[in-house]
Design a protein around this motif. Structure first.
Motif, short mmCIF file in Angstrom:
data_model
loop_
_atom_site.label_atom_id
_atom_site.label_comp_id
_atom_site.label_asym_id
_atom_site.label_seq_id
_atom_site.Cartn_x
_atom_site.Cartn_y
_atom_site.Cartn_z
N ALA A 500 0.84 -1.21 0.00
CA ALA A 500 0.00 0.00 0.00
C ALA A 500 0.87 1.25 0.00
O ALA A 500 0.58 2.22 -0.71
CB ALA A 500 -0.93 -0.02 1.21
N LEU A 501 1.94 1.24 0.79
CA LEU A 501 2.83 2.41 0.86
C LEU A 501 3.54 2.61 -0.48
O LEU A 501 3.68 3.75 -0.95
CB LEU A 501 3.86 2.22 1.97
CG LEU A 501 3.31 2.12 3.40
CD1 LEU A 501 4.45 1.91 4.39
CD2 LEU A 501 2.51 3.35 3.77
N ILE A 502 4.01 1.52 -1.09
CA ILE A 502 4.67 1.62 -2.40
C ILE A 502 3.68 2.12 -3.45
O ILE A 502 3.99 2.97 -4.28
CB ILE A 502 5.25 0.26 -2.81
CG1 ILE A 502 6.30 -0.21 -1.80
CG2 ILE A 502 5.85 0.33 -4.21
CD1 ILE A 502 6.65 -1.68 -1.93
N ASN A 503 2.47 1.60 -3.38
CA ASN A 503 1.46 1.92 -4.38
C ASN A 503 1.00 3.37 -4.28
O ASN A 503 0.44 3.92 -5.23
CB ASN A 503 0.26 0.98 -4.22
CG ASN A 503 -0.56 0.87 -5.49
OD1 ASN A 503 0.00 0.86 -6.59
ND2 ASN A 503 -1.87 0.81 -5.37
N SER A 504 1.20 4.00 -3.12
CA SER A 504 0.81 5.41 -2.97
C SER A 504 1.59 6.30 -3.93
O SER A 504 1.14 7.39 -4.29
CB SER A 504 1.04 5.87 -1.54
OG SER A 504 2.42 5.92 -1.23
N LYS A 505 2.77 5.83 -4.37
CA LYS A 505 3.59 6.59 -5.32
C LYS A 505 3.42 6.06 -6.74
O LYS A 505 3.45 6.82 -7.71
CB LYS A 505 5.07 6.50 -4.93
CG LYS A 505 5.39 7.12 -3.57
CD LYS A 505 6.88 6.99 -3.28
CE LYS A 505 7.22 7.61 -1.93
NZ LYS A 505 8.68 7.51 -1.62
N GLU A 506 3.22 4.75 -6.87
CA GLU A 506 3.23 4.12 -8.20
C GLU A 506 1.84 4.00 -8.82
O GLU A 506 1.69 4.00 -10.02
CB GLU A 506 3.86 2.72 -8.10
CG GLU A 506 5.25 2.69 -7.48
CD GLU A 506 6.28 3.42 -8.31
OE1 GLU A 506 6.05 3.62 -9.53
OE2 GLU A 506 7.33 3.79 -7.75
N ASP A 507 0.83 3.84 -7.99
CA ASP A 507 -0.56 3.65 -8.44
C ASP A 507 -0.68 2.47 -9.39
O ASP A 507 -1.17 2.57 -10.51
CB ASP A 507 -1.09 4.92 -9.10
CG ASP A 507 -2.62 4.89 -9.26
OD1 ASP A 507 -3.27 4.12 -8.51
OD2 ASP A 507 -3.16 5.60 -10.13
#
Length: 637
Positions: A500-507
């Motif tokens: 979730a934290l990584i995806n906050s930047k990558e979407d």
């Protein structure tokens, strides 16, 4: 002063709640305290008759003693040997005229004399109340301890003096340990007494719950306040105060937000000669602002190691909490007439549902035709006497809600670590709570000081849409990349939160992206296939040990090409056991491998994207396995 103005306005907007006793989500009672009042934990309740005679007394069980009492400026901040009686309910040394007779020690001024004189002023004023007058008539007789001893609520030693602390030597005088020693922390002399009035013919409200008694004291005390001055909060000329409330976070909290009593220290020395030159605050404003803050904290704040995280609206106090996860936000704020999301459903997209719920909440605010502002406050104390504002924002409701919607839309992944009260697992797609992020970053045994610090750092990320600090993301990735150091449930939780934290930047899409040729993402997919393949064989043999993919994951993240050779070689016995069933796995491995650029298949360390590929590929394969099993069982796909 904007914080105190917002709190002052909150009190005025919710004045209908003054004195109302309610329960918060933890079944703990809270009240919006009237002006000129505070709370204390009472240990003994004394009932007197309408004529001012002793009727009965009882020991108040632990947890039931929270009592709303009248208070003066002086008594609210009394400490040490300062004699400053509360106007009605107080400690035994103040309310008992026979305190010295039964062994009580008085250091300076006699507390009872000051107490009874102050109470007499109240009952002699035009604002007196008949129940207070009944209590005064009784206490003026000066025999409270005698009556409590006769009632067997207080106990004497062989010399006829109050027992200061319980000792085994007193067991022969009593049948067991008296109840009073179980509720009072120190000796009996520290017991706090609250009073009530008994009537055989009337149904009376309790004295400490009577709005008439509240109003009686407030009116009486207001007429005794000092000179007027300019209030820096309300911009009005009203009676000022130099004494401000404590007990902000709980009944035992001594820390103050405003204090000017350090005249010999460095509070204002060198800049001002008197504290009033810094700022002046009206008594009424200080009381209402502090009481509103206490009410809000007890009502809806989250407290971690003494640090308060509070969000509220001036007119509508209930506000979606930025520290909550998507599941909690939806459960609390969805009011759609449609059937709510069922917990039994797998991986419901709560992030989408949160958008709908928050949009509905904002529309309700617009219907109220208000200029509602959202307040975000973080408080903590470095010492026992001082409380500091660590973070404060007053923000328009649209900006706040849009910030929440953005957070729950971008910082999302599939999670399965929550459970219902019945123990059923809840699977949801959305953002994790800030507290869960802290534990994923630093571990479940992390010091609370570290946890509350991280929660505070994430507030601007949620409210102002700032990027998540890279050290938080990096730490979560490192822990998720080392599953052998964690229990399985902890690793699964850490993995989904890290994603979730990584995806906050990558979407990234949570489904497997077959068109993604990022080397880290592809290596993550390869690792997932190896893990699922070996896990299926081990489960069929009843073995619970970790797979090679799990054991080598940390090395894989740092040296993927070299470690993949080791993992792939270790897969050969499992492929042989599967026979024709191995074809499915080899096809997927070949398909993923074909997407690599030749130059990318090397030992350069992987980025956090490999966790996204790992999680998506594992989920996809397990979902397909479940469908195959259902089909083989005769069920529809």
């Amino acid at each position: 002063m904007s914080l105190f103005l917002s709190l002052y306005q909150t009190y005025k907007q919710n004045s209908s709640q003054v004195g109302e006793r309610k329960l918060n989500r933890f079944e703990k009672e809270y009240t919006l305290i009237p002006v000129g009042h505070t709370t204390q934990t009472a240990h003994i309740e004394v009932l007197v008759t309408e004529d001012g005679e002793f009727y009965s007394a009882e020991i108040i069980p632990k947890g039931n003693g929270n009592t709303l009492i009248p208070a003066t400026e002086k008594s609210s901040s009394r400490s040490g040997s300062l004699v400053a009686p509360y106007p009605l309910h107080d400690k035994l040394s103040y309310v008992a005229g026979d305190y010295v007779k039964y062994g009580g020690v008085i250091k300076k001024e006699e507390p009872y004399s000051a107490y009874i004189a102050q109470l007499e002023e109240w009952v002699s004023s035009p604002y007196n109340h008949w129940m207070v007058n009944s209590i005064f008539k009784y206490l003026k007789k000066g025999r409270l301890i005698e009556d409590l001893v006769n009632e067997k609520k207080l106990h004497l030693d062989s010399e006829g003096k109050l027992i200061t602390s319980w000792d085994k030597k007193y067991e022969e005088l009593f049948e067991g340990k008296p109840d009073i020693f179980s509720v009072v922390a120190g000796g009996q002399e520290g017991a706090f007494i609250r009073f009530n009035v008994h009537s055989p013919t009337k149904v009376l409200s309790k004295v400490w719950q009577s709005k008439e008694v509240f109003d009686s004291f407030t009116s009486f005390y207001n007429q005794s306040l000092g000179d007027e001055d300019l209030c820096y909060v309300s911009s009005e000329w009203i009676p000022k105060t130099n004494r401000h409330a404590n007990k902000i976070r709980n009944a035992g909290d001594k820390a103050k937000l405003i204090s000017d009593n350090d005249k010999s220290g460095f509070t204002y020395r060198g800049r001002f000669r008197e504290s009033d030159q810094v700022a002046t605050i009206g008594y009424d404003v200080s009381q209402k602002a502090h009481n509103a803050l206490k009410w809000l904290i007890n009502r809806q704040a989250k407290i971690v190691d003494g640090r308060v995280f509070l969000v509220w609206g001036n007119q509508v106090p209930e506000v979606p909490d930025p520290t909550s996860d998507s599941f909690d936000i939806y459960e609390e704020w969805d009011e759609s007439p449609e059937e709510p999301i069922q917990v039994a459903n797998t991986h419901q997209n709560y992030a989408t549902e949160v958008k709908k719920a928050l949009s509905g909440y904002m529309n309700r605010l617009k219907e109220l035709d208000t200029n509602e502002q959202i307040n975000i406050l973080v408080l903590d104390s470095a010492t026992t006497g001082r409380l500091a504002v660590l973070y404060y924002r007053n923000i328009q409701k649209e900006l706040y809600i849009n910030g929440l919607i953005n957070w729950h839309s971008r910082c999302k992944w599939r999670h399965s670590y929550r459970k219902t009260k019945d123990g059923n697992r809840i699977q949801f797609t959305g953002a994790p709570s800030t507290k869960d992020i802290a534990f994923a970053t630093y571990g479940p045994n992390a010091n609370e000081k570290v946890v509350k610090g991280l929660m505070e750092r994430l507030l601007p990320c949620i409210v102002d849409e700032h990027p998540i600090p890279s050290d938080i993301v990096r730490s979560a990735i490192q822990r998720a990349s080392n599953p052998v150091a964690l229990e399985n449930w902890e690793w699964e939780k850490t993995l989904s939160i890290a994603c979730a934290l990584i995806n906050s930047k990558e979407d990234y899409d949570m489904a497997v992206d077959n068109n993604n040729d990022d080397r880290s993402y592809l290596f993550g997919r390869l690792l997932a296939v190896a893990d699922v393949l070996e896990r299926n064989v081990l489960d069929s043999n009843g073995e619970k040990r970790a797979t090679n993919a799990t054991r080598y994951m940390n090395s894989f993240a740092n040296r993927p090409e070299r470690t993949w050779k080791t993992i792939q070689a270790a897969l050969q016995p499992y492929l042989a056991k599967l026979g024709k069933g191995a074809t499915r796995y080899t096809i997927i491995i070949d398909e993923i491998s074909s997407k690599f650029n030749v130059d990318d298949f090397n030992n350069r360390p992987l980025t956090g994207k490999f966790l996204l590929g790992l999680s998506s590929q594992r989920h996809d394969m397990y979902q397909k396995k479940e469908k195959v099993e259902q089909n083989e069982g005769g069920n529809e796909l």
